[in-house]
Design an enzyme around this catalytic site. Sequence first.
Site, short mmCIF file in Angstrom:
data_model
loop_
_atom_site.label_atom_id
_atom_site.label_comp_id
_atom_site.label_asym_id
_atom_site.label_seq_id
_atom_site.Cartn_x
_atom_site.Cartn_y
_atom_site.Cartn_z
N ALA A 149 2.91 -8.14 27.49
CA ALA A 149 3.23 -9.76 27.57
C ALA A 149 4.31 -10.17 27.54
CB ALA A 149 2.01 -10.88 26.21
N LYS A 154 -1.27 -21.38 11.22
CA LYS A 154 -0.93 -22.06 12.56
C LYS A 154 -0.99 -23.23 11.67
CE LYS A 154 -0.55 -20.58 17.03
NZ LYS A 154 1.06 -21.48 17.57
N ASN A 192 -8.87 -14.36 12.57
CA ASN A 192 -9.85 -14.89 13.63
C ASN A 192 -10.44 -13.90 14.27
OD1 ASN A 192 -10.44 -17.07 11.53
ND2 ASN A 192 -8.45 -18.34 12.69
N SER A 196 -0.71 -12.52 10.81
CA SER A 196 -0.92 -13.82 10.80
C SER A 196 -1.64 -14.49 10.91
CB SER A 196 0.00 -13.48 12.24
OG SER A 196 -0.49 -13.37 12.73
N TYR A 231 -14.74 -27.77 12.05
CA TYR A 231 -13.80 -28.56 11.70
C TYR A 231 -13.65 -30.46 11.96
CZ TYR A 231 -11.41 -24.36 9.43
OH TYR A 231 -11.79 -22.55 8.39
N SER A 252 1.04 -1.00 -0.13
CA SER A 252 -0.35 0.35 -0.22
C SER A 252 1.32 1.28 0.45
CB SER A 252 -0.93 -0.15 1.07
OG SER A 252 -0.99 1.22 1.65
N GLU A 287 5.99 -7.51 19.62
CA GLU A 287 5.13 -8.34 20.92
C GLU A 287 4.04 -7.53 21.72
OE1 GLU A 287 7.12 -11.44 24.35
OE2 GLU A 287 7.96 -9.37 23.96
#
Length: 364
Positions: A249, A94, A352, A349, A156, A69, A245
């Site tokens: 956390a 994953k 969902n 990554s 699934y 972009s 990160e």
Amino acid sequence: MSCLLGETELLKLFNLSPHRFRITNFVGGIKMEAENEIRREKYVADISSIREAEVRIKSFIHKTPVLSSESLNAASGRQLFFKCECFQMGGAFKFRGACNAVFSLDNDEAARGVVTHSSGNHAAALSLAAKLRGIPAYIVIPNGAPKCKVENVMRYGGQVIWSEATMQSRESVASKVLQETGAVLVHPYNDGRVISGQGTISLEFLEQAPQIDTLIVPISGGGLISGVALAAKSINPAIRVLAAEPMGADDAARSKAAGRIITLPETNTVADGLRASLGNFTWPIVRDLVDDIITVEDNEIIEAMKLCYEILKVVVEPSGAIGLAAVLSDSFKNYPALKNCSNIGIILSGGNVDLGKLWDSYRK
């Protein structure tokens, strides 16, 4: 005439990072130990296992697109390339690792099924990979897991077994399931097969955008960044690999600073996929091959998420947006060691998102 140089001058002379080398003076000369460059330690994955994984999973995964972009390039002052793992099977990167683990099993192992404990994308990914191979998947999920991710597991065909939210409860329930079923444990990140599968992202990404000189990768347990770093630095040893990160956390950043694994008593971040701690297999790779860790606040993650929606037109979860948050942060922009990062690859990554919570937030 003699000339004695201090450690700082030597590092500048040879253009070396102080985090990667230890310099020791001794009579008659100077001994330089490139600790991370000549480690004899063998990692649980390498470029060979990653290339084997690529062949093994090629027919099952999506080769995800790379977007760019001009608006985001202007905002960051760099050329940005976004690897859209939010478009991967199962909605997140994953699936690569889970698929490699499942299809690495021999027939006798596979017949007993697989088990894991996960509150997120690995649970769904393992369920889907097991479904494709026609074997059972036993998924231990803690109470309070995001609804959308639990629904994916059920969609699934994964068999959900509930646990308390603590890691002790998750591991205890998973151990009981292992004993009862004889299934094979597939850890979400601390597993060589999983790390090798995640490393296939680098093989694709650096083929799609070979000009990349820096990769920014979300970090939690370290499976993704371990695979990405192993593959990327095998292809291009000069490439920088940076972790992103959440400040709430930040155990990986603390671990890098301390030189040993640091675990946090609790985490507090909107990025629910980035709350795990480094494992004994991922830590050595992170310690040796990740060049630096950029920590960002939750408000920066949310803003980056919004930019992905508005500008890239891509749905990402908070964990997936953290790479963009990092590159747009003041700490990144003002860090002198990163001023030469011109062509930056960012891994989106996963996508969902718990849409119920998202819509509720809009109504407030």
